[in-house]
Design a protein around this motif. Structure first.
Motif, PDB file in Angstrom:
ATOM      1  N   GLY A 146       0.849  -1.183   0.000  1.00 48.76           N
ATOM      2  CA  GLY A 146       0.000   0.000   0.000  1.00 48.76           C
ATOM      3  C   GLY A 146       0.887   1.235   0.000  1.00 48.76           C
ATOM      4  O   GLY A 146       2.117   1.144  -0.028  1.00 48.76           O
ATOM      5  N   LYS A 147       0.262   2.395   0.055  1.00 46.89           N
ATOM      6  CA  LYS A 147       1.024   3.648   0.054  1.00 46.89           C
ATOM      7  C   LYS A 147       2.003   3.717   1.224  1.00 46.89           C
ATOM      8  O   LYS A 147       3.084   4.271   1.093  1.00 46.89           O
ATOM      9  N   ILE A 148       1.639   3.122   2.337  1.00 49.29           N
ATOM     10  CA  ILE A 148       2.496   3.147   3.520  1.00 49.29           C
ATOM     11  C   ILE A 148       3.829   2.429   3.284  1.00 49.29           C
ATOM     12  O   ILE A 148       4.822   2.729   3.923  1.00 49.29           O
ATOM     13  N   HIS A 149       3.867   1.487   2.352  1.00 47.66           N
ATOM     14  CA  HIS A 149       5.075   0.703   2.084  1.00 47.66           C
ATOM     15  C   HIS A 149       6.029   1.360   1.094  1.00 47.66           C
ATOM     16  O   HIS A 149       7.163   0.924   0.940  1.00 47.66           O
ATOM     17  N   GLN A 150       5.593   2.391   0.388  1.00 47.54           N
ATOM     18  CA  GLN A 150       6.406   2.949  -0.692  1.00 47.54           C
ATOM     19  C   GLN A 150       7.765   3.457  -0.218  1.00 47.54           C
ATOM     20  O   GLN A 150       8.770   3.246  -0.896  1.00 47.54           O
ATOM     21  N   ASP A 151       7.824   4.106   0.936  1.00 50.04           N
ATOM     22  CA  ASP A 151       9.119   4.575   1.433  1.00 50.04           C
ATOM     23  C   ASP A 151      10.029   3.413   1.792  1.00 50.04           C
ATOM     24  O   ASP A 151      11.233   3.451   1.517  1.00 50.04           O
ATOM     25  N   VAL A 152       9.469   2.372   2.384  1.00 49.29           N
ATOM     26  CA  VAL A 152      10.260   1.199   2.757  1.00 49.29           C
ATOM     27  C   VAL A 152      10.812   0.512   1.520  1.00 49.29           C
ATOM     28  O   VAL A 152      11.972   0.097   1.499  1.00 49.29           O
ATOM     29  N   LEU A 153       9.994   0.403   0.481  1.00 46.04           N
ATOM     30  CA  LEU A 153      10.443  -0.267  -0.745  1.00 46.04           C
ATOM     31  C   LEU A 153      11.663   0.426  -1.345  1.00 46.04           C
ATOM     32  O   LEU A 153      12.534  -0.232  -1.912  1.00 46.04           O
ATOM     33  N   GLY A 154      11.741   1.728  -1.207  1.00 48.31           N
ATOM     34  CA  GLY A 154      12.874   2.470  -1.740  1.00 48.31           C
ATOM     35  C   GLY A 154      14.182   2.219  -0.997  1.00 48.31           C
ATOM     36  O   GLY A 154      15.251   2.544  -1.507  1.00 48.31           O
ATOM     37  N   THR A 155      14.112   1.624   0.189  1.00 46.09           N
ATOM     38  CA  THR A 155      15.324   1.371   0.980  1.00 46.09           C
ATOM     39  C   THR A 155      15.867  -0.042   0.804  1.00 46.09           C
ATOM     40  O   THR A 155      16.956  -0.339   1.289  1.00 46.09           O
ATOM     41  N   ILE A 156      15.149  -0.905   0.111  1.00 47.94           N
ATOM     42  CA  ILE A 156      15.563  -2.299  -0.029  1.00 47.94           C
ATOM     43  C   ILE A 156      16.537  -2.428  -1.201  1.00 47.94           C
ATOM     44  O   ILE A 156      16.213  -2.064  -2.331  1.00 47.94           O
ATOM     45  N   PRO A 157      17.752  -2.924  -0.922  1.00 45.69           N
ATOM     46  CA  PRO A 157      18.745  -3.081  -1.990  1.00 45.69           C
ATOM     47  C   PRO A 157      18.240  -4.008  -3.097  1.00 45.69           C
ATOM     48  O   PRO A 157      17.623  -5.033  -2.825  1.00 45.69           O
ATOM     49  N   GLY A 158      18.485  -3.627  -4.341  1.00 43.27           N
ATOM     50  CA  GLY A 158      18.117  -4.441  -5.493  1.00 43.27           C
ATOM     51  C   GLY A 158      16.850  -3.985  -6.189  1.00 43.27           C
ATOM     52  O   GLY A 158      16.616  -4.338  -7.333  1.00 43.27           O
ATOM     53  N   ILE A 159      16.020  -3.192  -5.489  1.00 46.45           N
ATOM     54  CA  ILE A 159      14.808  -2.689  -6.128  1.00 46.45           C
ATOM     55  C   ILE A 159      15.165  -1.444  -6.927  1.00 46.45           C
ATOM     56  O   ILE A 159      15.793  -0.521  -6.416  1.00 46.45           O
ATOM     57  N   ILE A 160      14.758  -1.429  -8.184  1.00 47.97           N
ATOM     58  CA  ILE A 160      15.035  -0.283  -9.047  1.00 47.97           C
ATOM     59  C   ILE A 160      13.890   0.716  -8.957  1.00 47.97           C
ATOM     60  O   ILE A 160      14.085   1.876  -8.634  1.00 47.97           O
ATOM     61  N   ARG A 161      12.673   0.262  -9.264  1.00 43.29           N
ATOM     62  CA  ARG A 161      11.492   1.147  -9.230  1.00 43.29           C
ATOM     63  C   ARG A 161      10.251   0.311  -9.520  1.00 43.29           C
ATOM     64  O   ARG A 161      10.335  -0.849  -9.909  1.00 43.29           O
ATOM     65  N   PHE A 162       9.107   0.944  -9.364  1.00 43.18           N
ATOM     66  CA  PHE A 162       7.859   0.335  -9.791  1.00 43.18           C
ATOM     67  C   PHE A 162       7.850   0.274 -11.313  1.00 43.18           C
ATOM     68  O   PHE A 162       8.364   1.176 -11.972  1.00 43.18           O
ATOM     69  N   ALA A 163       7.245  -0.764 -11.874  1.00 42.34           N
ATOM     70  CA  ALA A 163       6.970  -0.800 -13.305  1.00 42.34           C
ATOM     71  C   ALA A 163       5.710   0.023 -13.523  1.00 42.34           C
ATOM     72  O   ALA A 163       4.793  -0.010 -12.698  1.00 42.34           O
ATOM     73  N   PHE A 164       5.667   0.788 -14.618  1.00 43.21           N
ATOM     74  CA  PHE A 164       4.542   1.677 -14.867  1.00 43.21           C
ATOM     75  C   PHE A 164       3.724   1.227 -16.065  1.00 43.21           C
ATOM     76  O   PHE A 164       4.247   0.635 -17.009  1.00 43.21           O
ATOM     77  N   TRP A 165       2.437   1.531 -16.031  1.00 46.43           N
ATOM     78  CA  TRP A 165       1.511   1.302 -17.132  1.00 46.43           C
ATOM     79  C   TRP A 165       0.646   2.543 -17.248  1.00 46.43           C
ATOM     80  O   TRP A 165      -0.050   2.920 -16.305  1.00 46.43           O
ATOM     81  N   LEU A 166       0.722   3.219 -18.382  1.00 49.02           N
ATOM     82  CA  LEU A 166      -0.050   4.427 -18.654  1.00 49.02           C
ATOM     83  C   LEU A 166       0.101   5.473 -17.550  1.00 49.02           C
ATOM     84  O   LEU A 166      -0.873   6.064 -17.086  1.00 49.02           O
ATOM     85  N   GLY A 167       1.331   5.678 -17.102  1.00 49.37           N
ATOM     86  CA  GLY A 167       1.625   6.728 -16.134  1.00 49.37           C
ATOM     87  C   GLY A 167       1.377   6.385 -14.689  1.00 49.37           C
ATOM     88  O   GLY A 167       1.564   7.226 -13.806  1.00 49.37           O
ATOM     89  N   ARG A 168       0.980   5.152 -14.398  1.00 49.55           N
ATOM     90  CA  ARG A 168       0.718   4.731 -13.018  1.00 49.55           C
ATOM     91  C   ARG A 168       1.458   3.439 -12.741  1.00 49.55           C
ATOM     92  O   ARG A 168       1.711   2.649 -13.654  1.00 49.55           O
TER      93      ARG A 168
END
Length: 161
Positions: free
Chosen positions: A57-79
């Protein structure tokens, strides 16, 4: 808090590191693999080698950015690309029944802002088991012992910065 399945792009060969980081933060994730023998601890061959699915969820987005190996979310039509729960369940079930599979990209009609499929997948014999993942534009096909033309193992997602 509403949790959805998202596609995360990860660095090559980082699925174990990313999986460990997600587990540490108690974030549900799924890394589908083919060819995993029943009862085996090996992870098998990844279906989407540079992606991992996370239920967040939105609450996890900051945590996901701190995990080594994650580049970014994959996007579809701007989301950020989301996957329906039913599709994740279908992949899990399909891989339990058919451990040897091929992944094929499906054409997508972007102008209509829908994922409409066309192409040669209709030419596959009806007897070959397959599932469609319309949320991300892929089809998983049971290997029949013959090579499947047009198969892929590395999906290419659209990225936005």
């Amino acid at each position: 808090m509403q949790l959805k399945w998202y596609v995360l792009n990860i660095r090559p060969h980082a699925h174990r590191t990313v999986s460990a980081g997600l587990s540490r933060h108690r974030i549900e994730h799924y890394y589908p693999a083919a060819g995993k023998p029943a009862g085996s601890s090996s992870s098998g061959k990844p279906l989407f080698s540079s992606c991992i699915f996370v239920r967040a969820g939105k609450i996890h987005q900051d945590v996901l950015g701190t995990i080594p190996g994650i580049i970014r979310f994959a996007f579809w039509l701007g989301r950020p690309a989301t996957i329906h729960d039913e599709e994740i369940d279908a992949v899990r079930s399909f891989l339990r029944e058919h451990p040897e599979v091929t992944v094929r990209r499906l054409p997508v009609n972007v102008r209509h802002r829908q994922r409409l499929f066309a192409g040669d997948h209709a030419q596959l014999p009806a007897a070959i088991p397959r599932i469609f993942l319309p949320s991300i534009g892929f089809m998983i096909i049971k290997n029949s012992g013959q090579p499947v033309e047009g198969s892929v193992t590395h999906p290419e997602h659209t990225h936005e910065r």
